[in-house]
Each structure stands twice: as C-alpha cells, then as structure tokens.
Design a protein around this motif. Structure first.
Motif, PDB file in Angstrom:
ATOM      1  N   ARG A 268      -2.780 -14.476  -2.107  1.00 27.83           N
ATOM      2  CA  ARG A 268      -4.122 -14.195  -2.151  1.00 27.83           C
ATOM      3  C   ARG A 268      -4.940 -14.703  -1.902  1.00 27.83           C
ATOM      4  O   ARG A 268      -5.788 -14.855  -1.178  1.00 27.83           O
TER       5      ARG A 268
ATOM      6  N   ARG B   5       3.393  -5.640  -3.535  1.00 30.42           N
ATOM      7  CA  ARG B   5       2.261  -5.049  -3.523  1.00 30.42           C
ATOM      8  C   ARG B   5       1.495  -6.177  -4.049  1.00 30.42           C
ATOM      9  O   ARG B   5      -0.654  -5.438  -3.575  1.00 30.42           O
ATOM     10  N   ASN B   6       0.792  -6.509  -5.173  1.00 29.43           N
ATOM     11  CA  ASN B   6      -0.132  -7.652  -5.367  1.00 29.43           C
ATOM     12  C   ASN B   6      -0.365  -8.013  -4.159  1.00 29.43           C
ATOM     13  O   ASN B   6      -1.549  -8.600  -4.127  1.00 29.43           O
TER      14      ASN B   6
ATOM     15  N   GLY C  22       0.016  -5.438  -1.043  1.00 32.01           N
ATOM     16  CA  GLY C  22      -0.758  -3.992  -0.632  1.00 32.01           C
ATOM     17  C   GLY C  22      -0.147  -2.960  -0.639  1.00 32.01           C
ATOM     18  O   GLY C  22      -0.230  -1.600  -1.025  1.00 32.01           O
ATOM     19  N   ASN C  23       1.512  -2.768  -0.281  1.00 33.43           N
ATOM     20  CA  ASN C  23       3.046  -1.851  -0.547  1.00 33.43           C
ATOM     21  C   ASN C  23       3.526  -3.155  -0.108  1.00 33.43           C
ATOM     22  O   ASN C  23       4.188  -4.223  -0.147  1.00 33.43           O
TER      23      ASN C  23
END
Ligand code: ACO
Ligand code: OAA
Length: 374
Positions: free
Chosen positions: A134, A156-157, A160-161
């Motif tokens: 990130r 996901r982190n 986002g999906n």
C-alpha cells in the motif's frame, strides 16, 4: 584442511520439517507431497502442519486461524515506521525494517512458549507485507480485515477486492514457498537463533539473505530477463548473445539441491495458465516457455533446470503484483519456514553455530610503526 565453499553438502541440523530429493524432484513437508498440499490445503493449514507436526482437524484449524486473525492489526509504531520510509525504498528493506522494529531487547527464548508466537508473527506478517504494498502504491495504510482468511485478507488489503481464482493462486504460492529445508536465508535465521537472539531479529537476518538474485531475488531477475527479450522471435538470439556467448547465468535456472526440474516450478507454470492473462502476460509466458526449452537443452545435461522462481513472477504479476513485490512475496510465505526451523533448532539442538575458516594470510611479522610505513 578441507573447506566446503558455499557449505555445499554440509549438514547443519536434523529436521522433521522438509524433505527434498534433488535427483527425483520431490519435495515434502512433514511427509506430505507438495502437489497434494497445494491441491488440498490452504496456507494456514500448512502453517499448522509445520508448526505442530500434523494436519489440523477442522476445530484445530478454526482456532489456529482465529489466533492468527487476532494479530492482523499492526502496532501503531510499525504502521508509522512503514509510512515514514521513502516510497522508493526496496520492499525487502521495508520488510527487514518492520520486523526489526518488532524485536525487543529483553526477549528470552522459552521452549514452552515460542511456538505460541507463531500465529502472532503470522498475523503481523500479513499487516506488514500488505502495507508495504500500500505504501509503495501511495495508498494510506490500513489493517487487514479479520473477516477473511490469510490469502484473501492479503489480496483485499492490497487491491480492495479478490476473486476466487486469485485467492486460490495466492494460497498456492504461499504453500509453495513455505519452506525449503536450509537455503541461505533459513541458514542465516539459524545462525542468529543459535546465539539465542529473538525471533524477529532472526527473521530480519533471514530477509537480508533472501534478497539477492542467487536466492529470493531470482524471480525478479528471471522476469526482467523475459522483459529484456521482449518478443518470442528474439529468444534464440538473446539466449546466444547473453547466455552462450555473453556467459551470463540464466536466471531462474539452477539449484544447489535439484538436479532435475524443481517440482514447485511445474506448479507455478500450470498456475500461470489457469489465471487470466493480458496480451502482455501471454507474450511473456510464451517467451518463458521457449527460453525454458533452450535452457534445458543447453544445461539439462549438467543438471541445471528451471527452479521455483522461473515462473513465479509471471503468476505474481497475473495476480496483480508489480516486479518490486516478487521477492517480498516469497519472504511473506517463507517467514513460516524460518520460524519452524529456528524453533525446531532451539528446542531440539540449541548449539551455537560457529564454523571455522582456514587462515591463508601472512605468517607472524613484526609490527611496523606509522613513520616506518611506505
Ligand atoms: C528460490 C531459490 O533460491 S532457487 C535459486 C534461485 N537462483 C537463481 O535462479 C539464480 C541462477 N542460478 C544460479 O546462480 C545457481 O544455479 C545457484 C546459485 C542457484 C546454485 O549454484 P551452485 O550450487 O553454487 O552452483 P555453481 O554456482 O557452483 O554452478 C555450478 C556450475 O553450473 C553453472 N550454472 C549454475 N547455474 C547456472 C545458470 N543459472 N545458468 C548458467 N549456468 C549455471 C555454473 O556456471 C557452474 O558451471 P562451471 O562448473 O562450468 O563453472
Ligand atoms: O533451497 C534453496 O537453496 C533455495 C530454494 O529453492 C528455496 O529457498 O526455496
């Protein structure tokens, strides 16, 4: 005095963790074949197997997952530390820094409790690696969602999906990279643990050794080779100019233990075609297949075959990761192998690792004062 350069064929510990038959291309974790584990288990299940010696039943697995999830949330100081690092910093350097920041000066090994640290460190590992991604991407840092199991929470982190195919590929990659007996990185962790250093410091030592292109950095180097070739029609010419005439090493080929195909490479090769490929990814895969053919034809006779890192970069990229994450994704999984080996060593053998060097410098000579030196 015989010196084994590179510690080749030196056995430094007994292990009940990982078995490799380098001539037959076999890899087993605690007796289970890597192919069976990839097909039938997920990462947490294999972590439990490595840590406790047996596959978990459903209740044991649920409890293990729960104890990992309790630690998905990173301490604030680690979040701040990651976000303060320059974004252009190497992702493995970020991993080393984050793990080093979790070590505590007054840590004492405790044979009764150290295995209990494993779920905690696994949870922290998920927070660290997803937030390194990130941070590199310029996104704000956030803790993984404990609603999800490891591979899914990680994707996901990061993105986002996460779709089922990618979760399954991520799980497979995590299982594949869990352990490989005593490669350079695990040996570095063992050396640190043999002094009774703490677990986080051992991970930091191992991460430093993982980084180079002869070990974990090979996936990145192998992928860059494909980019350099650029087109399937260019493979033969590139191979002749760079490898045959240029005497460069073919990255993603060769291994200290395997004298045949690395079984993990075959799984990654298959995975690469089960995930959706963009035109660019299709092209790189075609280049890789052609290059593999030439590499095996040239070097197979010497026992030099593609290793696990040859196709893994393609799979990581198809999951959605850029090149600078490849080695770190290897480390993301291998943290568990490092922990398994250091706990096994400290619990069962606990002897300082301190080899010798054969001295080849000058004989005793008289000290030369500064004014008399030439
Ligand atoms: C996950 C992992 O860590 S897997 C390994 C990842 N690393 C790579 O893919 C990097 C490329 N591979 C290599 O450099 C090597 O094969 C290593 C470092 C992995 C293992 O090397 P070692 O066991 O130390 O073997 P060593 O380096 O002594 O090589 C033995 C011979 O094979 C040759 N060789 C080994 N690997 C390669 C290669 N990838 N390409 C061309 N020749 C090779 C060497 O040139 C040497 O030849 P020589 O005897 O004629 O001098
Ligand atoms: O065993 C080795 O030397 C390197 C390797 O394949 C790994 O660590 O997965």
């Amino acid at each position: 005095m015989a010196v084994s350069l590179g510690l080749e064929d030196v056995f430094i510990k007994y292990t009940g963790l990982t078995f490799i038959d380098g001539n037959a291309g076999v890899l087993r974790y605690r007796g289970y074949d890597i192919n069976d584990l990839v097909q039938n288990t997920g990462f947490e299940e294999v972590c439990y197997l490595m840590t406790n010696g047996e596959l978990p039943n459903s209740q044991q697995l649920a409890e293990f997952k729960k104890s990992v999830k309790e630690h998905y949330k990173l301490p604030d100081h680690v979040m701040e530390l990651i976000s303060d690092l320059p974004r252009e910093a190497d992702t493995l350097t970020m991993m080393e820094t984050a793990f080093a920041s979790l070590s505590s000066g007054d840590y004492q090994w405790n044979k009764e409790n150290d295995r209990k640290q494993v779920p905690k460190i696994l949870g922290e590992n998920l927070g660290i690696i997803s937030n390194i991604y990130r941070h590199k991407m310029g996104m704000g840092l956030q803790n993984p969602d404990p609603k999800y199991d490891y591979a899914e929470a990680f994707l996901r982190n990061c993105f986002g999906n996460a779709d089922e195919k990618k979760i399954s590929a991520m799980n497979a990659a995590l299982v594949i990279y869990v352990d490989h007996e005593v490669p350079a990185s695990t040996t570095a962790a063992l050396v640190a643990s043999s002094t009774l250093s703490d677990m986080y410091s051992c991970i930091t030592a191992a991460t430093a050794a993982l980084k180079g292109p002869l070990h974990g950095g090979a996936a990145e180097a192998a992928y860059k080779q494909l980019l350099d070739i650029g087109n399937v029609d260019n493979v033969e010419n590139w191979f002749k100019t760079n490898i045959l005439d240029g005497k460069r090493r073919l990255m993603g080929f060769g291994h200290r233990v395997y004298r045949t195909y690395d079984p993990r490479m075959k799984i990654f090769k298959k995975l690469a075609t089960t995930l959706e490929q963009t035109d660019e990814q299709k092209k790189l895969f075609e280049i890789a297949v052609k290059l593999e053919e030439l590499g095996v034809k040239e070097f197979g006779g010497k026992g030099i075959y593609p290793n696990t890192d040859y196709y893994s970069g393609i799979v990581f990229n198809e999951i959605g990761f850029p090149i600078y994450m490849f080695t770190t994704l290897f480390g993301f999984s291998r943290v568990l192998g490092w922990l398994s080996h250091i706990t096994e060593y400290v619990e069962e053998e606990e002897r300082l690792i301190r080899p010798r060097a054969v001295y080849t410098g000058p004989d005793k000579r008289d000290f030369v004062k500064m004014q008399d030196r030439k």
